[in-house]
Design a protein around this motif. Structure first.
Motif, mmCIF file in Angstrom:
data_model
loop_
_atom_site.group_PDB
_atom_site.id
_atom_site.type_symbol
_atom_site.label_atom_id
_atom_site.label_comp_id
_atom_site.label_asym_id
_atom_site.label_seq_id
_atom_site.Cartn_x
_atom_site.Cartn_y
_atom_site.Cartn_z
ATOM 1 N N ASN A 111 0.837 -1.189 0.000
ATOM 2 C CA ASN A 111 0.000 0.000 0.000
ATOM 3 C C ASN A 111 0.877 1.246 0.000
ATOM 4 N N GLY A 112 0.585 2.164 -0.918
ATOM 5 C CA GLY A 112 1.383 3.377 -1.029
ATOM 6 C C GLY A 112 1.325 4.283 0.181
ATOM 7 N N LEU A 113 0.196 4.305 0.872
ATOM 8 C CA LEU A 113 0.096 5.156 2.063
ATOM 9 C C LEU A 113 0.977 4.643 3.200
ATOM 10 N N LEU A 114 1.090 3.331 3.319
ATOM 11 C CA LEU A 114 1.886 2.738 4.398
ATOM 12 C C LEU A 114 3.379 2.712 4.099
ATOM 13 N N ALA A 115 3.736 2.711 2.824
ATOM 14 C CA ALA A 115 5.128 2.485 2.423
ATOM 15 C C ALA A 115 6.134 3.438 3.081
ATOM 16 N N PRO A 116 5.935 4.761 3.052
ATOM 17 C CA PRO A 116 6.972 5.640 3.624
ATOM 18 C C PRO A 116 7.265 5.367 5.103
ATOM 19 N N SER A 117 6.236 5.120 5.915
ATOM 20 C CA SER A 117 6.479 4.887 7.343
ATOM 21 C C SER A 117 7.119 3.520 7.588
ATOM 22 N N GLY A 141 3.101 5.566 -6.741
ATOM 23 C CA GLY A 141 4.530 5.513 -6.489
ATOM 24 C C GLY A 141 5.209 6.865 -6.462
ATOM 25 N N PHE A 142 4.718 7.823 -7.232
ATOM 26 C CA PHE A 142 5.335 9.142 -7.223
ATOM 27 C C PHE A 142 5.069 9.876 -5.912
ATOM 28 N N ALA A 143 3.902 9.665 -5.317
ATOM 29 C CA ALA A 143 3.635 10.239 -3.994
ATOM 30 C C ALA A 143 4.521 9.573 -2.944
ATOM 31 N N VAL A 144 4.754 8.267 -3.082
ATOM 32 C CA VAL A 144 5.676 7.573 -2.178
ATOM 33 C C VAL A 144 7.078 8.167 -2.312
ATOM 34 N N LEU A 145 7.538 8.367 -3.555
ATOM 35 C CA LEU A 145 8.857 8.974 -3.769
ATOM 36 C C LEU A 145 8.957 10.348 -3.122
ATOM 37 N N LYS A 146 7.910 11.143 -3.276
ATOM 38 C CA LYS A 146 7.915 12.483 -2.678
ATOM 39 C C LYS A 146 8.054 12.393 -1.157
ATOM 40 N N SER A 147 7.330 11.457 -0.537
ATOM 41 C CA SER A 147 7.446 11.261 0.912
ATOM 42 C C SER A 147 8.846 10.813 1.312
ATOM 43 N N LEU A 148 9.412 9.886 0.534
ATOM 44 C CA LEU A 148 10.768 9.419 0.831
ATOM 45 C C LEU A 148 11.785 10.542 0.672
ATOM 46 N N THR A 151 11.380 13.708 1.155
ATOM 47 C CA THR A 151 11.274 14.750 2.180
ATOM 48 C C THR A 151 11.709 14.267 3.562
ATOM 49 N N ASN A 152 12.036 12.997 3.696
ATOM 50 C CA ASN A 152 12.463 12.444 4.975
ATOM 51 C C ASN A 152 13.986 12.282 4.957
ATOM 52 N N GLU A 153 14.657 12.931 5.899
ATOM 53 C CA GLU A 153 16.130 12.847 5.985
ATOM 54 C C GLU A 153 16.624 11.405 6.044
ATOM 55 N N LEU A 154 15.885 10.533 6.714
ATOM 56 C CA LEU A 154 16.313 9.151 6.883
ATOM 57 C C LEU A 154 16.227 8.338 5.596
ATOM 58 N N THR A 155 15.240 8.638 4.756
ATOM 59 C CA THR A 155 14.963 7.769 3.607
ATOM 60 C C THR A 155 15.374 8.352 2.260
ATOM 61 N N ARG A 156 15.733 9.607 2.211
ATOM 62 C CA ARG A 156 15.997 10.223 0.904
ATOM 63 C C ARG A 156 17.185 9.633 0.167
ATOM 64 N N ALA A 157 18.136 9.052 0.879
ATOM 65 C CA ALA A 157 19.318 8.497 0.210
ATOM 66 C C ALA A 157 19.187 7.007 -0.123
ATOM 67 N N ILE A 158 18.077 6.388 0.241
ATOM 68 C CA ILE A 158 17.897 4.970 -0.090
ATOM 69 C C ILE A 158 17.671 4.861 -1.595
ATOM 70 N N PRO A 159 18.458 4.037 -2.278
ATOM 71 C CA PRO A 159 18.272 3.911 -3.724
ATOM 72 C C PRO A 159 16.955 3.215 -4.054
ATOM 73 N N VAL A 160 16.333 3.661 -5.139
ATOM 74 C CA VAL A 160 15.030 3.153 -5.561
ATOM 75 C C VAL A 160 15.126 2.665 -6.998
ATOM 76 N N MET A 161 14.516 1.513 -7.241
ATOM 77 C CA MET A 161 14.344 1.014 -8.596
ATOM 78 C C MET A 161 12.845 0.963 -8.871
ATOM 79 N N ILE A 162 12.418 1.659 -9.914
ATOM 80 C CA ILE A 162 11.031 1.592 -10.341
ATOM 81 C C ILE A 162 10.846 0.298 -11.134
ATOM 82 N N ILE A 163 9.846 -0.490 -10.734
ATOM 83 C CA ILE A 163 9.469 -1.702 -11.474
ATOM 84 C C ILE A 163 7.977 -1.577 -11.728
#
Length: 140
Positions: free
Chosen positions: A39-45, A66-73, A75-87
């Protein structure tokens, strides 16, 4: 005696259980750990709580895309540097351009090739390689 090397972990943000099971099996066979968020709403937390080494992200998710999830990631100092692969099944140029605006360097279109998936995963999780782009030329 040295401790065994920690297995790298990938968050799989995917609402299709067939795809998430397939990704989980492929990752396990390659020696990676993973967990699934459907679920996209749960993913960032969940991602902020579990802090994976990388993220596989579908664009078409319930709750928020997924783009809203990316935006949340982002804006969070902890998660912004985690690499993401779009599938995703959405492989048009507009989607790729939007992903690139978020610093995404790995983009796979379903159905994907297993060898390409694992090669890109290895590159994405390589600590010496680019993690995500910030702006047009800066890697973190």
């Amino acid at each position: 005696m040295s401790e065994p090397k920690k297995s790298l972990c990938v968050a799989i943000v995917e609402d299709d259980p067939y795809i998430s099971d397939l990704l989980t099996i492929r990752l396990r066979m390659a020696g990676y750990d993973s967990f699934v968020v459907d679920n996209g709403l749960l993913a960032p937390s969940v991602i902020a709580d579990r802090m994976p080494d990388g993220i596989f992200l579908d664009l078409g998710l319930p709750g928020q895309d997924g783009f809203a999830v990316l935006k949340s990631l982002d804006t969070n100092e902890l998660t912004r540097a985690i690499p993401v692969m779009i599938i995703t099944a959405h492989g048009d140029r507009q989607e790729k351009t939007r992903a690139e605006a978020h610093g995404i360097v790995h983009f796979l279109v379903k159905p994907f090739n297993d060898q390409e998936l694992l090669a890109r995963t290895s590159i994405m999780l390589n600590e010496d390689g680019p993690r995500r782009l910030i702006g047009p030329v800066t890697y973190i």
